[in-house]
Design an enzyme around this catalytic site. Structure first.
Site, PDB file in Angstrom:
ATOM      1  N   THR A 161     -45.195  39.071 -22.711  1.00  8.29           N
ATOM      2  CA  THR A 161     -45.943  37.902 -22.253  1.00  8.29           C
ATOM      3  C   THR A 161     -45.463  37.534 -20.851  1.00  8.29           C
ATOM      4  OG1 THR A 161     -44.396  36.223 -23.060  1.00  8.29           O
ATOM      5  CG2 THR A 161     -46.031  37.054 -24.628  1.00  8.29           C
TER       6      THR A 161
ATOM      7  N   ALA B  54     -40.319  37.327 -23.063  1.00  3.72           N
ATOM      8  CA  ALA B  54     -40.740  36.016 -22.565  1.00  3.72           C
ATOM      9  C   ALA B  54     -40.067  35.796 -21.217  1.00  3.72           C
ATOM     10  CB  ALA B  54     -40.344  34.917 -23.548  1.00  3.72           C
TER      11      ALA B  54
ATOM     12  N   VAL C 272     -35.560  38.633 -22.559  1.00  6.51           N
ATOM     13  CA  VAL C 272     -35.795  37.754 -21.414  1.00  6.51           C
ATOM     14  C   VAL C 272     -36.324  38.570 -20.236  1.00  6.51           C
ATOM     15  CG1 VAL C 272     -34.760  36.125 -19.799  1.00  6.51           C
ATOM     16  CG2 VAL C 272     -33.974  36.197 -22.180  1.00  6.51           C
ATOM     17  N   LYS C 273     -37.503  38.181 -19.737  1.00 10.94           N
ATOM     18  CA  LYS C 273     -38.082  38.842 -18.565  1.00 10.94           C
ATOM     19  C   LYS C 273     -37.604  38.146 -17.292  1.00 10.94           C
ATOM     20  CE  LYS C 273     -42.359  40.425 -18.521  1.00 10.94           C
ATOM     21  NZ  LYS C 273     -43.844  40.454 -18.628  1.00 10.94           N
ATOM     22  N   ILE C 274     -37.092  38.965 -16.367  1.00  7.78           N
ATOM     23  CA  ILE C 274     -36.587  38.440 -15.095  1.00  7.78           C
ATOM     24  C   ILE C 274     -37.157  39.286 -13.967  1.00  7.78           C
ATOM     25  CG2 ILE C 274     -34.525  38.067 -13.689  1.00  7.78           C
ATOM     26  CD1 ILE C 274     -32.994  37.448 -16.188  1.00  7.78           C
TER      27      ILE C 274
END
Length: 219
Positions: A27, A60, A86-88
Site C-alpha cells: 500500500t 505500509a 515498513v515502506k521507506i
C-alpha cells in the site's frame, strides 16, 4: 515469483486471497487516499484489516520526510500487525531511517527505487525488500525491467538476501518480464491480476465445449 497486490481496497484483497495466489500486499498514501482512507488512525485500521486477510508481508508507508519522523512512524507502523513491513523512500534521510529500524529488527521495504545504486545502499542498510518502480521508469524513457534484472544479478552475485519487488506494474506483460528477469516478487494492481488469467481463446474454448455438450444432451 510471488504475487503481491498493490492496493488498499479490502474487497479486491479478499477476492485475490480467495483465488489462492496472493502472498502479500503493498500500500502507499496514494492508494489509501483513493479508497477514502485519511489520517494515520484510519490507515492503521485498514492495514490491520488487510493483515487479518493476508498472512504474508503487508507494506505500509511512512509519511515523514525527515529521519526522526520516519523512524518514529516506522516503529509505530511495525506494531500494527506481526506481518507488517515498513515502506521507506530511497532518499538519504530514508537510508538513515532504514538503517536505524533494521537494527531494531523491523522489516523494511525500500520504495521509490530507481537505480541500482539506491538498491545496493538500501540492501546494505538492512532493507528486507527493495521495490524498483518499473512503470515510472518506462514513462521517462528508461528500461524499468532491465533495472530489475540488474538488481537480481548483482544481489545473486554477492549473495544479498534482500528481495527484489517489481513494482509500478502497468500490464500483464510486465509480469511476464519480471518473471523472466528473476524478480522475487511482483506487486500488481487488481486489474492486472485479473488480466493475467484472462485469454480470449480460453473464453472461446469454454463456450465451444458447452455448445458441443448441449448438442450431445439434446441428441
Amino acid at each position: 515469483m510471488l504475487i503481491f497486490l498493490d492496493t488498499a481496497n479490502l474487497e479486491e484483497i479478499r477476492h485475490a486471497a480467495r483465488l489462492g495466489v496472493l502472498r502479500g500486499v503493498t500500500t502507499n498514501p496514494s492508494l489509501a487516499a483513493k479508497e477514502g482512507i485519511g489520517g494515520l488512525g484510519s490507515y492503521r485500521v485498514a492495514v490491520q484489516e488487510i493483515a487479518r486477510v493476508v498472512d504474508g508481508p503487508i507494506s505500509a508507508e511512512v509519511l515523514s520526510t525527515h529521519v526522526q519522523g520516519m523512524v518514529e512512524e516506522g516503529r509505530e507502523i511495525a506494531t500494527w500487525a506481526p506481518n507488517v513491513v515498513v515502506k521507506i523512500p530511497s532518499t538519504l534521510q530514508g537510508l538513515e531511517a532504514m538503517s536505524t529500524l533494521a537494527r531494531e529488527g523491523i522489516r523494511i521495504n525500500q520504495t521509490l527505487c530507481f537505480s541500482l545504486n539506491q538498491a545496493l545502499l538500501g540492501a546494505l542498510a538492512g532493507a528486507s525488500f527493495v521495490s524498483p518502480f518499473v512503470g515510472r521508469l518506462d514513462d521517462e524513457g528508461h528500461d524499468g525491467m532491465q533495472l530489475v534484472a540488474d538488481m537480481v544479478q548483482v544481489f545473486q552475485k554477492y549473495r544479498i538476501t534482500t528481495k527484489v519487488v517489481a513494482a509500478s506494474i502497468r500490464h500483464p506483460l510486465h509480469c511476464v518480464a519480471a518473471a523472466k528477469a528473476g524478480a522475487d516478487i511482483v506487486t500488481v494492481p487488481y486489474k492486472v491480476l485479473l488480466q493475467m488469467m484472462h485469454h480470449p481463446l480460453t473464453d472461446v474454448g469454454v463456450a465451444r465445449f458447452l455448445q458441443d455438450w448441449e448438442k450431445t444432451v439434446k441428441a
